[in-house]
Write a protein that holds these residues in place. Structure first.
Motif, PDB file in Angstrom:
ATOM      1  N   ASP B 175       0.918  -1.250  -0.013  1.00 47.41           N
ATOM      2  CA  ASP B 175       0.051   0.026  -0.085  1.00 47.41           C
ATOM      3  C   ASP B 175       0.824   1.171   0.197  1.00 47.41           C
ATOM      4  OD1 ASP B 175      -2.807  -1.183   1.947  1.00 47.41           O
ATOM      5  OD2 ASP B 175      -2.618  -1.092  -0.300  1.00 47.41           O
ATOM      6  N   ASN B 178       2.538   1.886  -3.266  1.00 44.77           N
ATOM      7  CA  ASN B 178       1.493   2.020  -4.490  1.00 44.77           C
ATOM      8  C   ASN B 178       1.798   0.897  -5.402  1.00 44.77           C
ATOM      9  OD1 ASN B 178      -0.146   4.044  -3.698  1.00 44.77           O
ATOM     10  ND2 ASN B 178       1.477   5.570  -4.345  1.00 44.77           N
ATOM     11  N   ASN B 180       0.407  -1.826  -6.379  1.00 42.94           N
ATOM     12  CA  ASN B 180      -0.834  -2.193  -7.262  1.00 42.94           C
ATOM     13  C   ASN B 180      -1.503  -1.143  -8.175  1.00 42.94           C
ATOM     14  OD1 ASN B 180      -1.553  -4.855  -6.535  1.00 42.94           O
ATOM     15  ND2 ASN B 180      -2.256  -3.983  -4.327  1.00 42.94           N
ATOM     16  N   ASP B 181      -0.619   0.038  -8.334  1.00 44.71           N
ATOM     17  CA  ASP B 181      -0.940   1.267  -9.256  1.00 44.71           C
ATOM     18  C   ASP B 181       0.151   0.954 -10.420  1.00 44.71           C
ATOM     19  OD1 ASP B 181      -0.899   4.818  -8.893  1.00 44.71           O
ATOM     20  OD2 ASP B 181      -1.632   3.418 -10.521  1.00 44.71           O
ATOM     21  N   SER B 183      -0.189   2.361 -13.396  1.00 44.46           N
ATOM     22  CA  SER B 183       0.356   3.472 -14.018  1.00 44.46           C
ATOM     23  C   SER B 183       1.673   4.151 -13.461  1.00 44.46           C
ATOM     24  CB  SER B 183      -0.680   4.648 -14.051  1.00 44.46           C
ATOM     25  OG  SER B 183      -1.002   4.972 -12.626  1.00 44.46           O
ATOM     26  N   SER B 184       1.925   4.018 -12.079  1.00 47.16           N
ATOM     27  CA  SER B 184       3.078   4.512 -11.499  1.00 47.16           C
ATOM     28  C   SER B 184       3.994   3.281 -11.601  1.00 47.16           C
ATOM     29  CB  SER B 184       2.773   5.161 -10.217  1.00 47.16           C
ATOM     30  OG  SER B 184       2.410   4.429  -9.482  1.00 47.16           O
ATOM     31  N   VAL B 189      -0.390  -6.029 -11.513  1.00 45.37           N
ATOM     32  CA  VAL B 189      -0.554  -5.680  -9.995  1.00 45.37           C
ATOM     33  C   VAL B 189       0.160  -6.896  -9.179  1.00 45.37           C
ATOM     34  CG1 VAL B 189      -2.745  -4.643 -10.259  1.00 45.37           C
ATOM     35  CG2 VAL B 189      -2.774  -7.279 -10.179  1.00 45.37           C
TER      36      VAL B 189
END
Lengths: 351, 318
Positions: B175, B178, B180-181, B183-184, B189
């Motif tokens: 978390d 990030n 799981n993001d 795009s970044s 995932v």
């Protein structure tokens, strides 16, 4: 009794009075026969060079340090003491220290015996590594030599039952295990020439130095096809307790130098040194030049002539057994000698 | 002559046997001297450890330490002359941990010592050398040094509870960063493998086959902790995948590689159950390198503490 006669001028007394002595006995009397046994300690040592030494849980192996370390297959040999054999063929990737990450964890990690199995790789040209260990054996030695003045020249034959023990590494003793030979016992057979000189006499002890040089052969546990053995050289001092002119007790410490070279195919040759220290005891006899008197009751102390009652033939005989001096001087062979103490204890009036 | 040599042999044997006991009683004498000088009333265990209570939380009696528990502790180590050798207290950070009863602590006397304690206790222990630093080859602590160690047990947990906490920490890390993001943090995932709790995230897509047992595999990897402490890194690390000879890789790495194609780069996050589990706790920590050099502990113990979650950043080359 013709003992003690001085030699007639220009003529041998035996010829003059027709006294028979076996010519074979006279000849063989000049040779001493020695049988000894004892204890032998051999120290094996060898240096490894020009190789990688690799140890894992399965064993210890060597392979040439000219090997391309990135190649897929490496052939490594074990048992380089007696019978080099292919122990391992593996891709290089395994020659890493297993306990560096990311290799698996080890249960019960503190003092875990599996740590001794951790792979070890050493370039022996960078880290000098040698192995050394003491082994023991039981030798039985038979030798024959010709005595001339104080010199002795002859030959010997020795059989040694040899028990080999493990060899310890010279460095990194905590990570490199001892080299354990793949056999526990073997035989060595030696035969060669002998040269010696008696340099000192003290009462009834003689001291002689002996040098033996010869060939040594090992049992089938050694692969003789890849082994070149040098000659052995044995130097020792023979301490002889002289009981009579025919009989001596021997105590002989000696030291033997020898080595052999073993070839490992496509890898290297390793020179093994294995000197031996011997402690031997035994007896040495000369076959008497004259036999015992055929008369059982004849214990005459001097050598004397015996005439055969039937044929009238004269021959020289002795009255003493071979471990007693013939023609003793006053005081020799005396009953009070210490070696008769035990026997004399049983007698009521020993002296 | 015979009788005399027999008596000589017997007396030599008696002397040799009695020498063993002499060594122990010599240490007992030194320890007893120290205890009376400090006016300490100590109890001696059958193995030779002397222990005494320094403080216990009488109102809030915590759980007793049981076999195979994960013990959290602080310590203070000194010699019998009162010189402090090392200490690790509350002000130094989170407590140290070790798993009791599986030979995962050095000196080994601590394994037995901690069973006498409960949470909240502070006990003093005097270790004889055979349960202390006898096998240590170091300039800092002598192998014949009799030491006093004061232990404070701050917590006791089961191993499963510890693993659960690690999984929670990994989820927290995902978390916070990030992961799981997409795009970044491309390209995929994070996937959690339920049975083993391995977390797998593809960073660069690969091509080609998945790894099979018997394949010769080459990887580049970096190994680090959730706190970004780097433990190891290597390029072109080569091995035979799925071979048990000589030894397997870290089980989490092996499991993760099964999911990777050639030329793929991935992040593998794993709790210590897939990593180095209880590793080993060395008291004091600075002797670990000497112990590893002598083959008393494996090398990884020097870098990786007990119950440490791992992150592998792996690129499979071929």
């Amino acid at each position: 009794m013709l003992g003690g006669f001085s030699r007639s001028f220009g003529q041998d007394i035996y010829e003059k009075y027709d006294i028979y002595r076996s010519p074979f006995r006279v000849f063989i009397n000049k040779f001493s026969f020695t049988l000894t046994t004892g204890y032998a300690q051999t120290t094996y040592s060898h240096d490894l060079s020009g190789v990688y030494f690799f140890q894992n849980a399965g064993g210890q192996y060597v392979f040439s340090n000219q090997s391309d370390i990135d190649q897929t297959e490496v052939v490594a040999y074990g048992n380089w003491l007696n019978d080099p054999s292919i122990g391992l063929e593996f891709p290089f990737g395994f020659i890493e220290s297993t306990y560096d990450t990311p290799y698996d964890y080890l249960p019960n990690p503190v003092f875990n015996p599996a740590l001794a199995d951790a792979p070890v790789l050493i370039d022996t040209d960078e880290t000098p590594l040698s192995f050394r260990g003491a082994s023991r054996g039981i030798p039985v030695n038979l030798s024959m030599h010709f005595n001339f003045k104080n010199f002795r020249i002859g030959g010997n034959f020795m059989y040694e039952r040899h028990y080999i023990r493990e060899l310890q590494p010279s460095v990194l003793e905590s990570s490199i295990r001892s080299y354990i030979p793949n056999f526990s016992a073997t035989n060595y057979i030696r035969y060669g020439g002998l040269l010696g000189y008696k340099f000192y006499e003290f009462w009834n002890y003689d001291f002689a130095t002996e040098v033996q040089v010869g060939k040594i052969k090992s049992g089938s546990q050694f692969n003789s096809g890849v082994i070149t053995r040098g000659l052995y050289t044995n130097v020792g001092i023979s301490i002889e307790n002289v009981w009579s002119e025919y009989f001596r007790l021997i105590f002989k410490p000696s030291f033997e130098f020898k080595n052999y070279t073993i070839d490992i195919p496509d890898v290297t040759s390793i020179k093994h040194r294995y000197p031996t220290f011997f402690m031997q005891v035994g007896v040495s006899i000369n076959i008497p030049e004259i036999p015992r008197s055929p008369m059982k009751s004849d214990h005459t102390q001097l050598k004397h002539v015996y005439t055969d009652p039937q044929t009238g033939k004269r021959r020289e005989v002795r009255g003493q057994p071979i471990w007693k001096k013939q023609n003793p001087k006053v005081g020799q062979n005396h009953r009070r000698l210490w070696r008769y103490k035990k026997k004399n204890k049983k007698k009521l009036n020993p002296y | 002559m015979n009788k005399f040599s027999f008596v000589l042999l017997l007396s030599f044997l008696f002397y040799a046997c009695s020498n063993d006991d002499e060594g122990l009683t010599e240490q007992d004498a030194i320890i007893s001297e120290y205890l009376s000088a400090e006016s300490i009333d100590a109890t001696k265990t059958s193995s030779g450890i002397y222990y005494f209570s320094i403080s216990t939380d009488a109102d809030n009696q915590g759980d007793a330490v049981a076999s195979n528990d994960v013990v959290s502790f602080y310590y203070s180590l000194s010699d019998l002359e009162g010189n402090l050798i090392a200490e690790y207290g509350e002000e130094d950070g989170d407590p140290l941990q070790f798993k009791q009863g599986v030979s995962a602590v050095y000196p080994v006397g601590l394994d037995e010592a901690v069973l006498l304690m409960s949470v909240g206790d502070t006990f003093g222990f005097i270790l004889p050398t055979d349960l202390g630093y006898e096998s240590l080859n170091s300039n800092i602590i002598d192998s014949d040094e009799i030491v006093r160690i004061d232990l404070t047990v701050s917590d006791v947990q089961s191993e499963d509870a510890v693993y659960e906490m690690e999984v929670d920490s990994i989820l927290q890390y995902i978390d916070d960063n990030n992961l799981n993001d997409v795009s970044s943090n491309p390209t995929d995932v994070v996937v959690q493998i339920e049975e083993s709790n391995l977390f797998y995230k593809t960073v660069v897509e690969g091509t080609g086959d998945l790894t099979l047992a018997g394949d010769s595999v080459t990887i580049d990897y970096t190994l680090y902790s959730l706190d970004d402490v780097q433990y190891a890194t290597d390029t072109d690390f080569r091995f035979i995948y799925g071979s048990s000879d000589p030894r397997a890789l870290v089980s989490g790495l092996e499991e993760g590689l099964a999911l990777m194609q050639s030329d793929e780069q991935a992040l593998l996050l794993m709790p210590s159950s897939l990593g180095y589990k209880e590793s080993a706790q060395i008291v004091p920590s600075f002797i670990a390198a000497d112990l590893a050099a002598d083959g008393i502990i494996p090398d990884y113990v020097i870098t990786i503490p007990p119950y440490t979650s791992l992150i592998f950043d792996v690129t499979r080359n071929e």
